[in-house]
Design a protein around this motif. Structure first.
Motif, PDB file in Angstrom:
ATOM      1  N   TYR A  32       0.870  -1.303   0.155  1.00  0.00           N
ATOM      2  CA  TYR A  32      -0.010  -0.017   0.023  1.00  0.00           C
ATOM      3  C   TYR A  32       0.819   1.417   0.031  1.00  0.00           C
ATOM      4  CZ  TYR A  32      -4.618  -1.791   0.369  1.00  0.00           C
ATOM      5  OH  TYR A  32      -5.827  -2.659   0.220  1.00  0.00           O
ATOM      6  N   HIS A  33       0.240   2.302  -0.461  1.00  0.00           N
ATOM      7  CA  HIS A  33       0.607   3.660  -0.284  1.00  0.00           C
ATOM      8  C   HIS A  33      -0.197   4.267   0.838  1.00  0.00           C
ATOM      9  CE1 HIS A  33       2.714   3.548  -4.169  1.00  0.00           C
ATOM     10  NE2 HIS A  33       3.162   4.707  -3.836  1.00  0.00           N
ATOM     11  N   GLY A  35      -1.423   7.759   3.130  1.00  0.00           N
ATOM     12  CA  GLY A  35      -1.282   9.007   2.944  1.00  0.00           C
ATOM     13  C   GLY A  35      -2.079   9.746   4.299  1.00  0.00           C
ATOM     14  N   CYS A  50       2.527  11.537   2.089  1.00  0.00           N
ATOM     15  CA  CYS A  50       2.234  10.020   1.386  1.00  0.00           C
ATOM     16  C   CYS A  50       3.515   9.345   1.649  1.00  0.00           C
ATOM     17  CB  CYS A  50       1.862  10.340   0.100  1.00  0.00           C
ATOM     18  SG  CYS A  50       0.517  11.572  -0.362  1.00  0.00           S
ATOM     19  N   SER A  52       5.160   5.442   0.239  1.00  0.00           N
ATOM     20  CA  SER A  52       4.943   4.069  -0.123  1.00  0.00           C
ATOM     21  C   SER A  52       5.735   2.971   0.732  1.00  0.00           C
ATOM     22  CB  SER A  52       5.819   3.794  -1.461  1.00  0.00           C
ATOM     23  OG  SER A  52       5.879   2.614  -1.880  1.00  0.00           O
ATOM     24  N   SER A  57       9.307   5.704  -0.413  1.00  0.00           N
ATOM     25  CA  SER A  57       9.366   6.918  -0.837  1.00  0.00           C
ATOM     26  C   SER A  57       8.303   7.694  -0.169  1.00  0.00           C
ATOM     27  CB  SER A  57       9.290   6.881  -2.411  1.00  0.00           C
ATOM     28  OG  SER A  57       8.163   6.240  -2.975  1.00  0.00           O
ATOM     29  N   THR A  58       8.840   8.939  -0.174  1.00  0.00           N
ATOM     30  CA  THR A  58       7.703  10.026   0.571  1.00  0.00           C
ATOM     31  C   THR A  58       7.494  11.095  -0.586  1.00  0.00           C
ATOM     32  OG1 THR A  58       9.344  11.224   1.681  1.00  0.00           O
ATOM     33  CG2 THR A  58       8.352   9.262   2.657  1.00  0.00           C
ATOM     34  N   SER A  72       6.913   5.118   8.372  1.00  0.00           N
ATOM     35  CA  SER A  72       6.171   3.639   8.691  1.00  0.00           C
ATOM     36  C   SER A  72       6.771   2.722   9.477  1.00  0.00           C
ATOM     37  CB  SER A  72       5.983   2.988   7.147  1.00  0.00           C
ATOM     38  OG  SER A  72       6.890   2.612   6.670  1.00  0.00           O
ATOM     39  N   ALA A 103      -0.541   5.012  -6.914  1.00  0.00           N
ATOM     40  CA  ALA A 103       0.122   6.037  -6.632  1.00  0.00           C
ATOM     41  C   ALA A 103      -0.454   7.589  -6.634  1.00  0.00           C
ATOM     42  CB  ALA A 103       1.318   6.257  -7.593  1.00  0.00           C
ATOM     43  N   CYS A 105      -2.003   9.115  -4.041  1.00  0.00           N
ATOM     44  CA  CYS A 105      -1.620  10.222  -3.106  1.00  0.00           C
ATOM     45  C   CYS A 105      -0.656  11.065  -3.740  1.00  0.00           C
ATOM     46  CB  CYS A 105      -1.140   9.087  -1.887  1.00  0.00           C
ATOM     47  SG  CYS A 105      -0.846  10.188  -0.473  1.00  0.00           S
TER      48      CYS A 105
END
Length: 124
Positions: A32-33, A35, A50, A52, A57-58, A72, A103, A105
């Motif tokens: 999941y992504h 956000g 957001c 990943s 990655s943000t 996370s 993707a 978000c």
């Protein structure tokens, strides 16, 4: 059943900090992504940050860059939003949302699942 549960909101003075948590369950977290979105009275819901879960990655809204950090905790299926140097314009209801494999978000309509939201109030 997919669940996203926010916690950590409240009242803080301008310049202060808050830490929001989003506890996720019912899906494969790593796919999941996730956000954080916020909505102030009379305004549209906007994407704040957001992440990943897969690759870490943000993405941040320009208005929060340098002040907010999203991270996370994969072991506990939790996404944290650390908010520093809060401003009155940061106030609103903050929502955690998730999208599988996508993707979208920070595009809110593209998110698949939403938490119920939590209130953040910033006094001036």
């Amino acid at each position: 059943e997919v669940q996203l549960v926010e916690s950590g909101g409240g009242l803080v003075q301008a310049g202060g900090s808050l830490r929001l948590s989003c506890a996720a369950s019912g899906f494969t977290f790593e796919d999941y992504h996730i956000g954080w979105f916020r909505q102030a009275p009379g305004k549209e819901r906007e994407g704040v940050a957001c992440i990943s879960i897969f690759d870490g990655s943000t993405h941040y809204a320009d208005s929060v860059k340098g002040r907010f950090t999203i991270a996370s905790d994969n072991a506990n299926h939790t996404v944290i939003l650390q908010m520093n140097a809060l401003k009155p314009e940061d106030a609103g209801v903050y929502y955690c949302a998730g999208e599988e494999y996508g993707a979208s978000c920070p595009y809110a309509p593209g998110m698949d699942y939403w938490g119920k939201g939590i209130l953040v109030t910033v006094s001036s």
